[in-house]
Design a protein around this motif. Structure first.
Motif, PDB file in Angstrom:
ATOM      1  N   GLY A 285       0.835  -1.215   0.100  1.00 45.52           N
ATOM      2  CA  GLY A 285       0.183  -0.124  -0.016  1.00 45.52           C
ATOM      3  C   GLY A 285       0.849   1.457   0.037  1.00 45.52           C
ATOM      4  O   GLY A 285       2.013   1.113   0.683  1.00 45.52           O
ATOM      5  N   PHE A 286       0.271   2.423  -0.892  1.00 47.41           N
ATOM      6  CA  PHE A 286       1.261   3.698  -0.607  1.00 47.41           C
ATOM      7  C   PHE A 286       0.101   4.544   0.340  1.00 47.41           C
ATOM      8  O   PHE A 286      -1.037   4.947  -0.449  1.00 47.41           O
ATOM      9  CB  PHE A 286       1.259   4.132  -2.200  1.00 47.41           C
ATOM     10  CG  PHE A 286       2.631   3.756  -2.711  1.00 47.41           C
ATOM     11  CD1 PHE A 286       3.165   2.411  -2.225  1.00 47.41           C
ATOM     12  CD2 PHE A 286       3.046   4.562  -3.732  1.00 47.41           C
ATOM     13  CE1 PHE A 286       4.394   1.972  -2.819  1.00 47.41           C
ATOM     14  CE2 PHE A 286       4.357   4.104  -4.397  1.00 47.41           C
ATOM     15  CZ  PHE A 286       4.786   2.837  -3.885  1.00 47.41           C
ATOM     16  N   ALA A 287       0.654   4.956   1.347  1.00 47.12           N
ATOM     17  CA  ALA A 287      -0.420   5.909   2.085  1.00 47.12           C
ATOM     18  C   ALA A 287       0.296   7.183   1.946  1.00 47.12           C
ATOM     19  O   ALA A 287       1.540   7.498   1.832  1.00 47.12           O
ATOM     20  CB  ALA A 287      -0.611   5.404   3.534  1.00 47.12           C
ATOM     21  N   GLY A 288      -0.621   8.373   2.238  1.00 48.90           N
ATOM     22  CA  GLY A 288       0.107   9.739   2.192  1.00 48.90           C
ATOM     23  C   GLY A 288      -1.129  10.573   2.023  1.00 48.90           C
ATOM     24  O   GLY A 288      -2.284  10.213   1.533  1.00 48.90           O
ATOM     25  N   ARG A 294       2.255  10.025  -4.327  1.00 45.39           N
ATOM     26  CA  ARG A 294       2.152   8.540  -4.514  1.00 45.39           C
ATOM     27  C   ARG A 294       1.938   8.195  -5.934  1.00 45.39           C
ATOM     28  O   ARG A 294       2.377   7.397  -6.614  1.00 45.39           O
ATOM     29  CB  ARG A 294       1.129   8.201  -3.680  1.00 45.39           C
ATOM     30  CG  ARG A 294       1.321   8.338  -2.252  1.00 45.39           C
ATOM     31  CD  ARG A 294       0.098   8.321  -1.279  1.00 45.39           C
ATOM     32  NE  ARG A 294      -0.962   9.240  -1.629  1.00 45.39           N
ATOM     33  CZ  ARG A 294      -2.134   9.220  -1.598  1.00 45.39           C
ATOM     34  NH1 ARG A 294      -2.694   8.179  -0.685  1.00 45.39           N
ATOM     35  NH2 ARG A 294      -2.757  10.254  -1.905  1.00 45.39           N
ATOM     36  N   THR A 295       0.925   9.160  -6.491  1.00 49.05           N
ATOM     37  CA  THR A 295       0.418   8.986  -7.839  1.00 49.05           C
ATOM     38  C   THR A 295       1.699   8.975  -8.713  1.00 49.05           C
ATOM     39  O   THR A 295       2.166   8.262  -9.796  1.00 49.05           O
ATOM     40  CB  THR A 295      -0.480   9.852  -8.121  1.00 49.05           C
ATOM     41  OG1 THR A 295      -1.589   9.532  -7.377  1.00 49.05           O
ATOM     42  CG2 THR A 295      -0.844   9.792  -9.633  1.00 49.05           C
ATOM     43  N   VAL A 467       4.613   4.860   3.541  1.00 51.56           N
ATOM     44  CA  VAL A 467       4.048   6.241   3.762  1.00 51.56           C
ATOM     45  C   VAL A 467       4.970   7.196   3.214  1.00 51.56           C
ATOM     46  O   VAL A 467       6.014   7.243   3.378  1.00 51.56           O
ATOM     47  CB  VAL A 467       3.841   6.305   5.263  1.00 51.56           C
ATOM     48  CG1 VAL A 467       3.040   7.449   5.486  1.00 51.56           C
ATOM     49  CG2 VAL A 467       3.232   5.134   6.049  1.00 51.56           C
ATOM     50  N   MET A 468       4.300   8.125   2.349  1.00 45.31           N
ATOM     51  CA  MET A 468       4.908   9.152   2.060  1.00 45.31           C
ATOM     52  C   MET A 468       4.469  10.687   2.467  1.00 45.31           C
ATOM     53  O   MET A 468       3.439  10.703   2.847  1.00 45.31           O
ATOM     54  CB  MET A 468       4.739   9.236   0.220  1.00 45.31           C
ATOM     55  CG  MET A 468       5.685   7.922  -0.429  1.00 45.31           C
ATOM     56  SD  MET A 468       5.210   8.353  -2.106  1.00 45.31           S
ATOM     57  CE  MET A 468       6.359   9.759  -2.629  1.00 45.31           C
ATOM     58  N   MET A 490      -0.794   6.091  13.864  1.00 47.18           N
ATOM     59  CA  MET A 490       0.680   5.997  13.605  1.00 47.18           C
ATOM     60  C   MET A 490       0.954   6.536  12.167  1.00 47.18           C
ATOM     61  O   MET A 490       1.706   7.260  11.806  1.00 47.18           O
ATOM     62  CB  MET A 490       1.167   4.594  13.955  1.00 47.18           C
ATOM     63  CG  MET A 490       2.554   4.357  13.373  1.00 47.18           C
ATOM     64  SD  MET A 490       3.039   2.672  13.867  1.00 47.18           S
ATOM     65  CE  MET A 490       1.974   1.831  12.500  1.00 47.18           C
ATOM     66  N   LEU A 491       0.169   5.659  11.171  1.00 51.22           N
ATOM     67  CA  LEU A 491       0.542   5.965  10.065  1.00 51.22           C
ATOM     68  C   LEU A 491       0.034   7.632   9.456  1.00 51.22           C
ATOM     69  O   LEU A 491       0.848   7.921   8.853  1.00 51.22           O
ATOM     70  CB  LEU A 491      -0.611   4.920   9.101  1.00 51.22           C
ATOM     71  CG  LEU A 491      -0.330   3.735   8.723  1.00 51.22           C
ATOM     72  CD1 LEU A 491      -1.276   2.935   8.043  1.00 51.22           C
ATOM     73  CD2 LEU A 491       1.014   3.301   8.004  1.00 51.22           C
ATOM     74  N   LEU A 492      -0.824   8.063  10.037  1.00 48.35           N
ATOM     75  CA  LEU A 492      -1.060   9.319   9.904  1.00 48.35           C
ATOM     76  C   LEU A 492      -0.027  10.192  10.574  1.00 48.35           C
ATOM     77  O   LEU A 492       0.316  11.545   9.735  1.00 48.35           O
ATOM     78  CB  LEU A 492      -2.427   9.774  10.462  1.00 48.35           C
ATOM     79  CG  LEU A 492      -3.286  10.935   9.828  1.00 48.35           C
ATOM     80  CD1 LEU A 492      -3.761  10.626   8.353  1.00 48.35           C
ATOM     81  CD2 LEU A 492      -4.504  11.048  10.605  1.00 48.35           C
ATOM     82  N   ALA A 493       0.547   9.919  11.435  1.00 53.01           N
ATOM     83  CA  ALA A 493       1.614  10.672  11.929  1.00 53.01           C
ATOM     84  C   ALA A 493       2.740  10.719  10.549  1.00 53.01           C
ATOM     85  O   ALA A 493       3.520  11.677  10.854  1.00 53.01           O
ATOM     86  CB  ALA A 493       2.129  10.055  13.161  1.00 53.01           C
ATOM     87  N   TYR A 494       2.996   9.371  10.524  1.00 55.49           N
ATOM     88  CA  TYR A 494       4.278   9.186   9.279  1.00 55.49           C
ATOM     89  C   TYR A 494       3.788  10.263   8.119  1.00 55.49           C
ATOM     90  O   TYR A 494       4.674  10.990   7.332  1.00 55.49           O
ATOM     91  CB  TYR A 494       4.364   7.890   8.878  1.00 55.49           C
ATOM     92  CG  TYR A 494       4.956   6.913  10.081  1.00 55.49           C
ATOM     93  CD1 TYR A 494       5.900   7.612  11.034  1.00 55.49           C
ATOM     94  CD2 TYR A 494       4.512   5.828   9.950  1.00 55.49           C
ATOM     95  CE1 TYR A 494       6.473   6.649  11.871  1.00 55.49           C
ATOM     96  CE2 TYR A 494       5.110   4.935  10.694  1.00 55.49           C
ATOM     97  CZ  TYR A 494       6.169   5.362  11.812  1.00 55.49           C
ATOM     98  OH  TYR A 494       6.502   4.537  12.920  1.00 55.49           O
TER      99      TYR A 494
END
Lengths: 505, 350
Positions: A285-288, A294-295, A467-468, A490-494
């Motif tokens: 997954g690419f999150a950000g 990401r795109t 995560v980006m 946590m992901l949101l923090a990254y």
């Protein structure tokens, strides 16, 4: 005067051969946010178009502020205080913000000269009133982010002194933080007594912001409910008319050998030093946040942006990808985020859209029979709803268009499939189908990169998440580490700080 | 049961409506022919000259060169471009072929033994087609790689080619005498049939054009590029390369048109094609034939009909003794009408 500011009763609208709305109703109280829910094709936008006078209804009454109205044009509806913010924004990019707000009705002095001072003053007042503080009236529209354009669009809607503002999927291009500031504006408007009609597919938003809901299905009115009286399960059931079980049917499948290795990939100013490994059967997954790049990473892997640094290896061999043709030859597939702009050929048939990336296998002269057979098998396999293979793709719903794109890439039999926002603007039922399709593909041993702005989607589907933030890679997190309470935070923090985290491998 | 009957009736009607909608251009063509015939019958002796073999032969021969240009230019239009330079290519290849063949200039044919004159003609033909291909590659590269708008790119090359055509012949017409060369255009290959060879060239070009469009990867790619260029790129189509080929095809058709001009009139002039605004007639015929200016839509049988409609109008207005000025007005109205109709039919939602 009744307690409702807007009452639509028994609205029926037919198109040749189709009954789009069958005696549908909608009642909105002033000072409330009213969610309009339904799958694609449920008739939500047709209903709004009947209200605004874009379509003329066949029967039914519309009572607005206690009197019956019957608009023939959007302009009449606007002048009466009913405005709409469309899902697809239509900014004039080269003009300023204030030009965009007042387009078509610029203030004039001495009979014919545009009063730019007044325009600026009015715009600023308007922004102050609804709490927009980070956009200046003189800014060029094209320099704004999508989120800010959306704010301008809302300001424009409010500027008609609207008592009803209709919002169609306003958050589809926004990040969580931007959604928050949008909601703040909506709450301010609600306090000022405006009735807001809020169309969205995103359940959590609906529960966060709406006071009341009207639910539609297949052109009929299902029910009306206070937000407190319904839960997510009940809402989905009412929309779909059946029980929807798992939203994210993640099946742990066997993860094989590494296929793709990306080292310090950089493309100009778009993003820097992206490194990851991808294995067979794995979903990465690419999150950000929006704008994290990401795109752009996906498009660069696919040859749409120049590579200015770093290396891409597939099965240990370094690749030079300069164009999508190179990428396809190396068995990459990309289901693009921008379905209309970069994906579909609306004027071409379903069949042609399915085979276009693989057209070279159909020989010379083209074997039309084989084209039909192959696309027919995918129409059946992916449950694509189309009257015929010759139907122009633009006439299909968003979910079915997406499935045609999936079919296109499956036909090329890629080793690495990049899916960018695969469920944007797609209704619940089709979403679940696309999700299980992706999982199934991973199960068949394909390596998959999944980009999504919906955190639950990335978390629900991925084995690992990269995560980006603003063009930098900030973390790679394993499923066991994010699939815990607090994982999303946590992901949101990254995603929201450029501080590099220790890579959890 | 009753319900089923009505639905059947509705179905039948829908099928007819669909047939009419798909073939509306042919219905329009029939309408125009009937109208012209009626007018001719009304004002003129002998009646029905318009539908006579003689006149139809004239009409078919007249429409050949513009028809070939039309099949050429439909490809750039389909790809969401345009090519204005076709008539200038006609001028260049008309003057070039005339110069190569003429007695007073190069006189290529006289330099070869008589039994090898076919070889000389072949050389001339291929030289002209090569020039066409070169011009097309130039136009196509400008459009594809520098992203200059095709209107501007081909407008520029039109001026260049006009200059070249005048330089080739010193601005004077060049006559040819070779009957072997004239045979390409004005010969009659089927004994007893009054149609000249230029018409058969048109038929060949239509067949090749239709084949390219529907039976090849190239055609499929051009539809995609015209419909959505970015999506075409993402789908793995080499957009630039295909666009270059689109313009090469168009200019090669025009080069053939120039050859036929010299061969059928017996002289190459630097105003060949340009004086008659062939490029505009070709664009008009393609447009009337349903080739969408917004790209992505074209049908070969529509284009055939467009060629016929334009030819009938030219022919009819001529023999009804209507002044050219009125002809222009009528042609203009028909083209605008066709485009308005086309836009309503293909209103894009994409």
């Amino acid at each position: 005067m009744s307690e409702y500011i807007l009452e639509m009763q028994g609205i029926t609208k037919t198109f040749p051969g189709v009954k789009a709305l069958d005696s549908v109703s909608l009642r909105v109280r002033p000072g409330t946010i009213h969610g309009v829910m339904g799958e694609n094709g449920a008739g939500k936008s047709t209903l709004m178009k009947c209200l605004l006078g874009i379509y003329q209804r066949n029967s039914g009454t519309i009572i607005y502020k206690g009197r019956e109205v019957n608009y023939k044009t959007v302009r009449e509806a606007l002048a009466d205080g009913i405005s709409m913010v469309h899902q697809e924004l239509s900014p004039i990019p080269e003009r300023t913000v204030m030009d965009n707000v007042w387009v078509g009705r610029v203030p004039i002095k001495w009979g014919f000269i545009v009063d730019r001072k007044k325009m600026e003053r009015d715009t600023q007042e308007l922004f102050n009133r609804i709490g927009i503080d980070n956009i200046r009236p003189q800014d060029r529209m094209k320099d704004l982010s999508v989120a800010k354009m959306q704010m301008v669009e809302i300001a424009k809607a409010v500027s008609w002194n609207s008592s009803i503002v209709i919002m169609d999927e306003p958050t589809s291009a926004l990040t969580n933080r931007e959604v928050e500031s949008l909601f703040k504006i909506l709450r301010d408007l609600r306090r000022q007594g405006v009735g807001i009609i809020y169309i969205s597919h995103k359940m959590d938003e609906i529960f966060q912001i709406c006071d009341e809901l009207s639910i539609y299905r297949d052109g009929t009115f299902v029910k009306n409910s206070n937000i407190a009286d319904i839960d997510m399960k009940g809402l989905i059931e009412a929309m779909v008319g059946r029980e929807v079980t798992a939203m994210y049917p993640k099946i742990d499948c066997e993860i094989g050998a590494p296929v793709l290795k990306v080292e310090n990939l950089t493309s100009g100013k778009l993003f820097r030093n992206i490194s990851f490994e991808l294995r067979r059967g794995e979903i990465l997954g690419f999150a950000g946040l929006v704008g994290a790049g990401r795109t752009e990473v996906c498009e660069t892997l696919f040859g749409l942006h120049p590579i200015t640094g770093g290396h891409i290896y597939k099965n240990g061999v370094e690749l030079r990808i300069k164009s999508p043709t190179d990428a396809i030859r190396n068995k990459f597939g990309l289901i693009t985020e921008d379905r209309r702009g970069k994906g579909i050929f609306g004027l071409l048939s379903v069949a042609r859209n399915t085979v276009i990336s693989n057209i070279r296998i159909y020989g010379f002269p083209l074997k039309h029979g084989k084209i039909r057979r192959d696309s027919k098998s995918f129409v059946e396999k992916l449950n694509i709803k189309t009257p015929s293979l010759e139907q122009r793709l633009m006439h299909l719903s968003g979910g079915n268009q997406q499935k045609v794109l999936v079919a296109r890439w499956l036909l090329t039999n890629p080793d690495i499939l990049i899916v960018d926002e695969p469920t944007r603007g797609i209704d619940v039922g089709a979403k679940a189908e696309i999700h299980s399709l992706i999982t199934q593909l991973a199960g068949e041993g394909k390596a998959i990169i999944l980009v999504s702005s919906e955190l639950p989607e990335v978390m629900g589907m991925s084995d690992r998440i990269l995560v980006m933030h603003a063009g930098d890679q900030t973390a790679v997190v394993d499923r066991k580490d994010f699939n815990v309470p607090g994982g999303d935070a946590m992901l949101l923090a990254y995603a929201s700080s450029s501080q590099k985290q220790d890579v959890v491998a | 049961m009753e319900k089923e009957d009505t639905s059947k009736k509705i179905n039948g009607f829908l099928i007819f409506a669909k047939f009419a909608k798909d073939n509306v251009i042919w219905l329009a063509f029939v309408g125009i022919v009937l109208f012209v015939t009626a007018v001719a019958w009304f004002i003129r002796q002998p009646p029905l000259f318009f539908l006579s073999v003689t006149n139809i032969t004239i009409l078919f021969n007249q429409m050949s060169i513009v028809g070939i240009l039309t099949v050429g230019v439909m490809f750039p239009i389909l790809s969401r471009g345009i090519d204005l330079s076709t008539s200038a290519v006609v001028a260049v290849t008309a003057t070039l072929s005339a110069t190569l063949v003429s007695d007073v200039k190069v006189n290529l044919l006289a330099k070869l033994p008589p039994e090898l004159s076919w070889l000389g003609i072949l050389i001339v033909v291929f030289t002209c087609l090569a020039v066409g291909a070169l011009v097309g590659a130039f136009n196509g590269s400008l459009v594809a790689y520098t992203k200059i708008h095709p209107f501007v790119a081909t407008l520029g090359s039109t001026l260049i080619l006009k200059g070249v055509a005048n330089l080739i012949t010193n601005a004077a017409p060049v006559g040819i005498k070779s009957d072997a060369f004239k045979f390409i255009g004005s010969g009659k290959i089927i004994p007893g049939v009054p149609l000249t060879n230029q018409f058969f060239w048109l038929v060949i070009v239509i067949i090749i054009g239709g084949f390219l469009l529907t039976q090849t990867r190239f055609g499929s790619n051009v539809f995609a590029i015209g419909g959505n260029e970015v999506a075409a790129k993402v789908a793995g189509i080499r957009v630039e390369r295909n666009i270059v080929w689109v313009y090469i095809w168009c200019s090669c058709c025009a080069a053939l048109g120039g050859l036929l001009y010299t061969a059928s009139t017996g002289a190459g002039t630097p105003t060949a094609g340009i004086a008659g605004s062939y490029e505009l007639d070709a664009i008009a015929a393609a447009t009337v034939g349903g080739t969408s200016q917004t790209g992505g839509v074209a049908k070969i049988n529509g284009v055939i009909c467009g060629i016929l409609i334009l030819a009938v109008i030219n022919n009819a207005l001529g023999f009804l003794n209507i002044t050219p000025y009125i002809q222009w007005i009528i042609k203009g109205c028909i083209i605008i009408g066709a485009v308005v109709f086309d836009m309503r039919k293909n209103a894009k939602k994409v």
